[in-house]
Scaffold this motif. Structure first.
Motif, PDB file in Angstrom:
ATOM      1  N   ALA A   1     -11.300 -24.364  -1.397  1.00 15.75           N
ATOM      2  CA  ALA A   1     -10.289 -23.594  -0.664  1.00 15.75           C
ATOM      3  C   ALA A   1     -10.864 -23.035   0.625  1.00 15.75           C
ATOM      4  CB  ALA A   1      -9.763 -22.463  -1.547  1.00 15.75           C
ATOM      5  N   THR A   2     -12.109 -22.576   0.573  1.00 19.74           N
ATOM      6  CA  THR A   2     -12.750 -22.033   1.768  1.00 19.74           C
ATOM      7  C   THR A   2     -12.861 -23.104   2.838  1.00 19.74           C
ATOM      8  OG1 THR A   2     -13.994 -20.386   0.515  1.00 19.74           O
ATOM      9  CG2 THR A   2     -14.872 -21.004   2.665  1.00 19.74           C
ATOM     10  N   ALA A   3     -13.325 -24.282   2.462  1.00 21.79           N
ATOM     11  CA  ALA A   3     -13.452 -25.372   3.429  1.00 21.79           C
ATOM     12  C   ALA A   3     -12.091 -25.805   3.959  1.00 21.79           C
ATOM     13  CB  ALA A   3     -14.174 -26.553   2.791  1.00 21.79           C
ATOM     14  N   ALA A   4     -11.117 -25.896   3.067  1.00 20.82           N
ATOM     15  CA  ALA A   4      -9.788 -26.369   3.461  1.00 20.82           C
ATOM     16  C   ALA A   4      -9.070 -25.377   4.368  1.00 20.82           C
ATOM     17  CB  ALA A   4      -8.947 -26.640   2.217  1.00 20.82           C
ATOM     18  N   ALA A   5      -9.374 -24.095   4.227  1.00 19.69           N
ATOM     19  CA  ALA A   5      -8.700 -23.081   5.045  1.00 19.69           C
ATOM     20  C   ALA A   5      -8.875 -23.353   6.525  1.00 19.69           C
ATOM     21  CB  ALA A   5      -9.247 -21.692   4.698  1.00 19.69           C
ATOM     22  N   TYR A   6     -10.033 -23.875   6.909  1.00 21.04           N
ATOM     23  CA  TYR A   6     -10.306 -24.118   8.324  1.00 21.04           C
ATOM     24  C   TYR A   6      -9.563 -25.336   8.862  1.00 21.04           C
ATOM     25  CZ  TYR A   6     -13.985 -20.655   7.810  1.00 21.04           C
ATOM     26  OH  TYR A   6     -14.668 -19.486   7.579  1.00 21.04           O
ATOM     27  N   GLN A   7      -8.996 -26.138   7.969  1.00 18.88           N
ATOM     28  CA  GLN A   7      -8.274 -27.326   8.408  1.00 18.88           C
ATOM     29  C   GLN A   7      -6.841 -27.022   8.831  1.00 18.88           C
ATOM     30  OE1 GLN A   7     -10.022 -30.146   8.687  1.00 18.88           O
ATOM     31  NE2 GLN A   7     -11.771 -29.017   7.855  1.00 18.88           N
ATOM     32  N   LEU A   8      -6.315 -25.898   8.376  1.00 21.02           N
ATOM     33  CA  LEU A   8      -4.910 -25.597   8.656  1.00 21.02           C
ATOM     34  C   LEU A   8      -4.613 -25.433  10.138  1.00 21.02           C
ATOM     35  CD1 LEU A   8      -3.874 -23.171   5.783  1.00 21.02           C
ATOM     36  CD2 LEU A   8      -3.066 -25.493   6.186  1.00 21.02           C
ATOM     37  N   ALA A   9      -5.615 -25.038  10.905  1.00 18.83           N
ATOM     38  CA  ALA A   9      -5.389 -24.826  12.335  1.00 18.83           C
ATOM     39  C   ALA A   9      -5.802 -26.028  13.173  1.00 18.83           C
ATOM     40  CB  ALA A   9      -6.165 -23.597  12.817  1.00 18.83           C
ATOM     41  N   ASP A  10      -6.285 -27.082  12.533  1.00 26.63           N
ATOM     42  CA  ASP A  10      -6.731 -28.267  13.277  1.00 26.63           C
ATOM     43  C   ASP A  10      -5.603 -29.280  13.375  1.00 26.63           C
ATOM     44  OD1 ASP A  10      -9.217 -27.220  13.647  1.00 26.63           O
ATOM     45  OD2 ASP A  10     -10.122 -28.239  11.940  1.00 26.63           O
ATOM     46  N   GLY A  11      -5.147 -29.545  14.584  1.00 26.92           N
ATOM     47  CA  GLY A  11      -4.104 -30.531  14.776  1.00 26.92           C
ATOM     48  C   GLY A  11      -2.773 -30.067  14.225  1.00 26.92           C
ATOM     49  N   SER A  12      -1.941 -31.015  13.887  1.00 27.33           N
ATOM     50  CA  SER A  12      -0.594 -30.686  13.411  1.00 27.33           C
ATOM     51  C   SER A  12      -0.344 -31.191  11.993  1.00 27.33           C
ATOM     52  CB  SER A  12       0.440 -31.316  14.358  1.00 27.33           C
ATOM     53  OG  SER A  12       0.262 -32.730  14.414  1.00 27.33           O
ATOM     54  N   GLN A  13      -1.411 -31.571  11.269  1.00 24.13           N
ATOM     55  CA  GLN A  13      -1.216 -32.171   9.955  1.00 24.13           C
ATOM     56  C   GLN A  13      -1.025 -31.132   8.861  1.00 24.13           C
ATOM     57  OE1 GLN A  13      -3.641 -35.796   9.135  1.00 24.13           O
ATOM     58  NE2 GLN A  13      -4.771 -35.130  10.939  1.00 24.13           N
ATOM     59  N   GLY A  14      -1.401 -29.894   9.145  1.00 24.22           N
ATOM     60  CA  GLY A  14      -1.165 -28.831   8.184  1.00 24.22           C
ATOM     61  C   GLY A  14      -1.806 -29.090   6.839  1.00 24.22           C
ATOM     62  N   LEU A  15      -1.018 -28.939   5.772  1.00 23.88           N
ATOM     63  CA  LEU A  15      -1.532 -29.064   4.415  1.00 23.88           C
ATOM     64  C   LEU A  15      -2.049 -30.467   4.124  1.00 23.88           C
ATOM     65  CD1 LEU A  15      -1.968 -27.487   1.803  1.00 23.88           C
ATOM     66  CD2 LEU A  15       0.322 -28.203   1.083  1.00 23.88           C
ATOM     67  N   ASP A  16      -1.511 -31.476   4.779  1.00 20.97           N
ATOM     68  CA  ASP A  16      -1.969 -32.851   4.550  1.00 20.97           C
ATOM     69  C   ASP A  16      -3.455 -32.993   4.847  1.00 20.97           C
ATOM     70  OD1 ASP A  16       0.516 -33.675   3.750  1.00 20.97           O
ATOM     71  OD2 ASP A  16       1.086 -34.509   5.684  1.00 20.97           O
ATOM     72  N   ALA A  17      -3.928 -32.312   5.898  1.00 18.25           N
ATOM     73  CA  ALA A  17      -5.349 -32.383   6.232  1.00 18.25           C
ATOM     74  C   ALA A  17      -6.195 -31.763   5.133  1.00 18.25           C
ATOM     75  CB  ALA A  17      -5.609 -31.687   7.571  1.00 18.25           C
ATOM     76  N   CYS A  18      -5.715 -30.689   4.543  1.00 15.42           N
ATOM     77  CA  CYS A  18      -6.446 -30.028   3.464  1.00 15.42           C
ATOM     78  C   CYS A  18      -6.548 -30.921   2.237  1.00 15.42           C
ATOM     79  CB  CYS A  18      -5.753 -28.725   3.085  1.00 15.42           C
ATOM     80  SG  CYS A  18      -5.533 -27.573   4.461  1.00 15.42           S
ATOM     81  N   LEU A  19      -5.535 -31.724   2.003  1.00 12.39           N
ATOM     82  CA  LEU A  19      -5.522 -32.578   0.819  1.00 12.39           C
ATOM     83  C   LEU A  19      -6.642 -33.607   0.848  1.00 12.39           C
ATOM     84  CD1 LEU A  19      -1.692 -33.198   0.371  1.00 12.39           C
ATOM     85  CD2 LEU A  19      -3.137 -31.489  -0.746  1.00 12.39           C
ATOM     86  N   ASP A  20      -7.060 -34.039   2.044  1.00 10.64           N
ATOM     87  CA  ASP A  20      -8.166 -34.990   2.136  1.00 10.64           C
ATOM     88  C   ASP A  20      -9.426 -34.407   1.506  1.00 10.64           C
ATOM     89  OD1 ASP A  20      -6.625 -36.880   3.528  1.00 10.64           O
ATOM     90  OD2 ASP A  20      -7.094 -35.956   5.459  1.00 10.64           O
ATOM     91  N   LEU A  21      -9.681 -33.127   1.751  1.00  8.02           N
ATOM     92  CA  LEU A  21     -10.848 -32.467   1.170  1.00  8.02           C
ATOM     93  C   LEU A  21     -10.687 -32.281  -0.329  1.00  8.02           C
ATOM     94  CD1 LEU A  21     -10.768 -31.230   4.297  1.00  8.02           C
ATOM     95  CD2 LEU A  21     -12.485 -29.710   3.334  1.00  8.02           C
ATOM     96  N   VAL A  22      -9.527 -31.774  -0.729  1.00  7.67           N
ATOM     97  CA  VAL A  22      -9.321 -31.427  -2.142  1.00  7.67           C
ATOM     98  C   VAL A  22      -9.387 -32.671  -3.018  1.00  7.67           C
ATOM     99  CG1 VAL A  22      -7.780 -30.310  -3.782  1.00  7.67           C
ATOM    100  CG2 VAL A  22      -7.922 -29.447  -1.451  1.00  7.67           C
TER     101      VAL A  22
END
Length: 346
Positions: free
Chosen positions: A245-266
């Motif tokens: 969750a800590t790592a994924a939190a920083y992805q929310l502000a990168d680009g426009s993919q939102g939660l989809d970007a976080c899913l790659d990590l999870v």
């Protein structure tokens, strides 16, 4: 105002010159070569390059940090080296006397407690935040964190449950630092406190890195592959899903993919260190908790340490954007999306 931040965040880092760092490296660790300062939040860090090209980091710890906390970091790295020797994290270089650290008191009138000096191998590369974002890199980072937590599984230490303000599972401790007019942060904090924190007693707890932000993740110069994870200064025993969750939190502000970007990590994390359904449904709110911590703590600290303002605020703007994006998503919808992603990841 009485704050929960602790002396190592409220007081400035110890004063250490490059010449003093070079003397420490040579006299106690047998290291000689070119030396240059590196950025740091609490510690004073120096990069040492030996004539043969081998590079190290000398870390002069904050005098407010305890011996147990310092030993925790070195012991965790020794554990990882034994459990997964190929994992790209720093390696401990012991002092000439065989210890993992030496004590040194800076010759400054206002410094009375000794600092703990350690040396770790230097992890080369460029920080993740400096290269274009990609699903490949996010997946690799998730995999590295999965391997790391698998290597740390079962590891314990007397300082494992130390008092860390960056522990998202204890985010309510910073409630008094929230600007009364910041209704967005206040609402997010209330939601996490009511709906998520009580559920964390039902998930696994173990040692985690707890700070896989884009400044602590190194890629090769081309930005194609992850080559290292650095800075174990915030390692703590905490809820297992807090790691990803800590790592994924920083992805929310990168680009426009939102939660989809976080899913790659999870997804990548789950393949190597599977989460239970209960754990998976806490990931999103723990992401929100991390973003709250960044926004509140960095703003508070930057006011008190203007000389280090740029470094302290390096993730502030992105965290605010990420928090806004997170709050635009319904929690139940986010949890369902994460669960669906994990079902298809194995």
């Amino acid at each position: 105002m009485t704050t929960p931040l602790g002396l190592s965040l409220e007081q400035p880092s110890p004063p250490v010159t490059t010449a003093q760092a070079a003397e420490l490296a040579g006299s106690y660790f047998g290291l000689h070569g070119s030396i240059a300062p590196l950025a740091g939040e609490r510690d004073r860090n120096f990069k040492i390059c030996e004539p043969d090209g081998v590079t190290w980091v000398l870390k002069v710890g904050h005098p407010a940090d305890s011996a147990a906390l310092s030993d925790l970091q070195s012991s965790a790295l020794l554990q990882v080296a034994a459990a997964d020797p190929e994992l790209p994290v720093p390696r401990v270089r012991k002092a000439l006397d065989g210890s993992t650290e030496i004590l040194w008191t800076p010759p400054a009138a206002d410094i009375q407690a000794p600092c703990r000096v350690r040396v770790y191998s230097y992890v080369p590369g460029v920080p993740l935040h400096t290269v274009p974002a990609s699903a490949r890199l996010r997946g690799e980072l998730g995999g590295v964190l999965g391997r790391l937590d698998r290597a740390l599984s079962g590891f314990d230490h007397p300082a494992a449950r130390h008092d860390l303000i960056w522990d998202a599972s204890r985010v309510t401790r910073i409630a008094d630092l929230v600007d009364p007019g910041d209704t967005e942060v206040r609402a997010a904090l209330d939601h996490v406190a009511e709906h998520t924190l009580p559920r964390l007693v039902r998930v696994r707890h173990q040692m985690i890195h707890n700070d896989a932000n884009p400044h602590n993740v190194m890629t090769e110069a081309t930005g194609r592959d992850i080559v290292g994870l650095i800075d174990f200064g915030d390692i703590v025993r905490a809820p297992l899903p807090q790691e990803i969750a800590t790592a994924a939190a920083y992805q929310l502000a990168d680009g426009s993919q939102g939660l989809d970007a976080c899913l790659d990590l999870v997804r990548a994390y789950h393949v190597l260190h599977p989460l239970t359904e209960e754990e998976a449904t806490t990931v999103f709110d723990l992401m929100v908790a991390r973003l709250i911590l960044i926004v509140v703590i960095t703003g508070w600290r930057a006011e008190r340490h203007p000389h280090n303002r740029d470094y302290i605020l390096r993730n502030q703007h992105r965290a605010r954007l990420g928090l806004e994006r997170a709050l635009s998503v319904e929690c139940d919808e986010a949890n369902a999306t994460i669960l669906q992603a994990l079902e298809t990841s194995r």
